[in-house]
Design a protein around this motif. Sequence first.
Motif, PDB file in Angstrom:
ATOM      1  N   LEU A   1       0.810  -1.215   0.000  1.00  0.00           N
ATOM      2  CA  LEU A   1       0.000   0.000   0.000  1.00  0.00           C
ATOM      3  C   LEU A   1       0.846   1.270   0.000  1.00  0.00           C
ATOM      4  O   LEU A   1       0.522   2.240  -0.688  1.00  0.00           O
ATOM      5  N   LEU A   2       1.960   1.260   0.753  1.00  0.00           N
ATOM      6  CA  LEU A   2       2.724   2.486   0.971  1.00  0.00           C
ATOM      7  C   LEU A   2       4.195   2.389   0.585  1.00  0.00           C
ATOM      8  O   LEU A   2       4.885   3.399   0.574  1.00  0.00           O
ATOM      9  N   GLY A   3       4.680   1.185   0.306  1.00  0.00           N
ATOM     10  CA  GLY A   3       6.080   1.049  -0.065  1.00  0.00           C
ATOM     11  C   GLY A   3       6.937   0.537   1.076  1.00  0.00           C
ATOM     12  O   GLY A   3       6.505   0.426   2.220  1.00  0.00           O
ATOM     13  N   ARG A   4       8.190   0.227   0.766  1.00  0.00           N
ATOM     14  CA  ARG A   4       9.040  -0.463   1.742  1.00  0.00           C
ATOM     15  C   ARG A   4       9.496   0.419   2.889  1.00  0.00           C
ATOM     16  O   ARG A   4       9.723  -0.082   3.986  1.00  0.00           O
ATOM     17  N   ASP A   5       9.633   1.740   2.677  1.00  0.00           N
ATOM     18  CA  ASP A   5      10.060   2.599   3.777  1.00  0.00           C
ATOM     19  C   ASP A   5       8.993   2.649   4.867  1.00  0.00           C
ATOM     20  O   ASP A   5       9.301   2.538   6.058  1.00  0.00           O
ATOM     21  N   ALA A   6       7.736   2.825   4.461  1.00  0.00           N
ATOM     22  CA  ALA A   6       6.649   2.831   5.433  1.00  0.00           C
ATOM     23  C   ALA A   6       6.499   1.454   6.067  1.00  0.00           C
ATOM     24  O   ALA A   6       6.273   1.339   7.279  1.00  0.00           O
ATOM     25  N   ALA A   7       6.627   0.400   5.259  1.00  0.00           N
ATOM     26  CA  ALA A   7       6.512  -0.960   5.789  1.00  0.00           C
ATOM     27  C   ALA A   7       7.613  -1.250   6.799  1.00  0.00           C
ATOM     28  O   ALA A   7       7.389  -1.978   7.777  1.00  0.00           O
ATOM     29  N   MET A   8       8.787  -0.678   6.579  1.00  0.00           N
ATOM     30  CA  MET A   8       9.885  -0.867   7.516  1.00  0.00           C
ATOM     31  C   MET A   8       9.524  -0.296   8.889  1.00  0.00           C
ATOM     32  O   MET A   8       9.772  -0.924   9.923  1.00  0.00           O
ATOM     33  N   LEU A   9       8.899   0.880   8.911  1.00  0.00           N
ATOM     34  CA  LEU A   9       8.501   1.496  10.177  1.00  0.00           C
ATOM     35  C   LEU A   9       7.389   0.696  10.854  1.00  0.00           C
ATOM     36  O   LEU A   9       7.371   0.540  12.077  1.00  0.00           O
ATOM     37  N   VAL A  10       6.463   0.180  10.051  1.00  0.00           N
ATOM     38  CA  VAL A  10       5.384  -0.633  10.604  1.00  0.00           C
ATOM     39  C   VAL A  10       5.953  -1.905  11.230  1.00  0.00           C
ATOM     40  O   VAL A  10       5.583  -2.292  12.348  1.00  0.00           O
ATOM     41  N   ALA A  11       6.867  -2.550  10.525  1.00  0.00           N
ATOM     42  CA  ALA A  11       7.480  -3.778  11.046  1.00  0.00           C
ATOM     43  C   ALA A  11       8.270  -3.508  12.319  1.00  0.00           C
ATOM     44  O   ALA A  11       8.224  -4.289  13.275  1.00  0.00           O
ATOM     45  N   ALA A  12       8.998  -2.399  12.333  1.00  0.00           N
ATOM     46  CA  ALA A  12       9.783  -2.051  13.512  1.00  0.00           C
ATOM     47  C   ALA A  12       8.881  -1.783  14.710  1.00  0.00           C
ATOM     48  O   ALA A  12       9.184  -2.199  15.833  1.00  0.00           O
ATOM     49  N   ALA A  13       7.759  -1.095  14.490  1.00  0.00           N
ATOM     50  CA  ALA A  13       6.829  -0.801  15.583  1.00  0.00           C
ATOM     51  C   ALA A  13       6.295  -2.082  16.202  1.00  0.00           C
ATOM     52  O   ALA A  13       6.252  -2.233  17.432  1.00  0.00           O
ATOM     53  N   GLY A  14       5.888  -3.026  15.360  1.00  0.00           N
ATOM     54  CA  GLY A  14       5.374  -4.289  15.876  1.00  0.00           C
ATOM     55  C   GLY A  14       6.422  -5.070  16.646  1.00  0.00           C
ATOM     56  O   GLY A  14       6.140  -5.635  17.706  1.00  0.00           O
ATOM     57  N   ALA A  15       7.648  -5.097  16.129  1.00  0.00           N
ATOM     58  CA  ALA A  15       8.718  -5.841  16.788  1.00  0.00           C
ATOM     59  C   ALA A  15       9.079  -5.225  18.133  1.00  0.00           C
ATOM     60  O   ALA A  15       9.335  -5.935  19.114  1.00  0.00           O
ATOM     61  N   VAL A  16       9.093  -3.895  18.196  1.00  0.00           N
ATOM     62  CA  VAL A  16       9.422  -3.215  19.446  1.00  0.00           C
ATOM     63  C   VAL A  16       8.364  -3.488  20.507  1.00  0.00           C
ATOM     64  O   VAL A  16       8.679  -3.775  21.669  1.00  0.00           O
ATOM     65  N   VAL A  17       7.089  -3.411  20.119  1.00  0.00           N
ATOM     66  CA  VAL A  17       6.015  -3.686  21.072  1.00  0.00           C
ATOM     67  C   VAL A  17       6.114  -5.120  21.591  1.00  0.00           C
ATOM     68  O   VAL A  17       5.984  -5.377  22.795  1.00  0.00           O
ATOM     69  N   HIS A  18       6.345  -6.056  20.677  1.00  0.00           N
ATOM     70  CA  HIS A  18       6.461  -7.458  21.069  1.00  0.00           C
ATOM     71  C   HIS A  18       7.575  -7.643  22.095  1.00  0.00           C
ATOM     72  O   HIS A  18       7.410  -8.329  23.106  1.00  0.00           O
ATOM     73  N   GLY A  19       8.719  -7.007  21.844  1.00  0.00           N
ATOM     74  CA  GLY A  19       9.843  -7.161  22.752  1.00  0.00           C
ATOM     75  C   GLY A  19       9.627  -6.498  24.095  1.00  0.00           C
ATOM     76  O   GLY A  19       9.978  -7.053  25.137  1.00  0.00           O
ATOM     77  N   LEU A  20       9.032  -5.309  24.100  1.00  0.00           N
ATOM     78  CA  LEU A  20       8.828  -4.594  25.351  1.00  0.00           C
ATOM     79  C   LEU A  20       7.791  -5.264  26.241  1.00  0.00           C
ATOM     80  O   LEU A  20       7.883  -5.193  27.467  1.00  0.00           O
ATOM     81  N   MET A  21       6.817  -5.920  25.649  1.00  0.00           N
ATOM     82  CA  MET A  21       5.771  -6.547  26.444  1.00  0.00           C
ATOM     83  C   MET A  21       6.155  -7.931  26.951  1.00  0.00           C
ATOM     84  O   MET A  21       5.572  -8.427  27.911  1.00  0.00           O
ATOM     85  N   ASP A  22       7.120  -8.559  26.298  1.00  0.00           N
ATOM     86  CA  ASP A  22       7.510  -9.913  26.688  1.00  0.00           C
ATOM     87  C   ASP A  22       8.583  -9.838  27.764  1.00  0.00           C
ATOM     88  O   ASP A  22       9.776 -10.009  27.511  1.00  0.00           O
ATOM     89  N   SER A  23       8.153  -9.608  28.989  1.00  0.00           N
ATOM     90  CA  SER A  23       9.087  -9.414  30.097  1.00  0.00           C
ATOM     91  C   SER A  23       9.713 -10.725  30.567  1.00  0.00           C
ATOM     92  O   SER A  23      10.642 -10.718  31.376  1.00  0.00           O
TER      93      SER A  23
END
Length: 207
Positions: free
Chosen positions: A73-95
């Motif tokens: 929908l938006l290209g790889r730069d936007a997708a990179m930020l979306v992927a990073a956001a999901g990965a960061v949330v996953h890591g921060l919540m998995d204590s």
Amino acid sequence: LNTFTISALSLLTIGAGVLLGLAGRPQPDLVLAFSSLILAAMLTATLALQRSTAKDWAIMPPSFVVDFTALLLLGRDAAMLVAAAGAVVHGLMDSQVPQRFRRTAFTAATAVAAVQAAGLIHQVVGGTIGSFAWPAQGVPIALAVIGYCIVASASAEIIVPLLTRQPVNRSWPASILRRGPLYFMGASVAVGLATITIQRVWEVVPV
């Protein structure tokens, strides 16, 4: 989510929206779609707290659908930020994971690398962003999925064992053939979501 995580994610979403505008994509509908994908990435990250995408790539995470939708929908730069956001949330919540900040950084790097590889392949072979001309676009999309799987599997089967001083799985290319169909199914859902967004046929969403 704790207060720190909520604040960090809010800043990430705002900053990502600003970057999208500075990148020459200031259309309100695209900014809204981008923000929605960031939120979706954060929410789907909570569904995979019992496993690490980088370590157990064989089970397609829900985040792949969100990341691939953003790519189409938006290209790889936007997708990179979306992927990073999901990965960061996953890591921060998995204590429960030891050295979770190191694990979070590695998982985010893997997700970003896989999305970038898929986006680069999609672009090189003539894939289009924000529109689809069938059946010609089927080949770039399929090759993008293969590129994503290769990077994700190489990370899980080669890089992680090397870093942890464990044996490398020499049959990892065969695992792509066995487990790749799951990602193709996820990519099909992503294509549907991207098409619905582009054509604004929101009444199809429940289906």
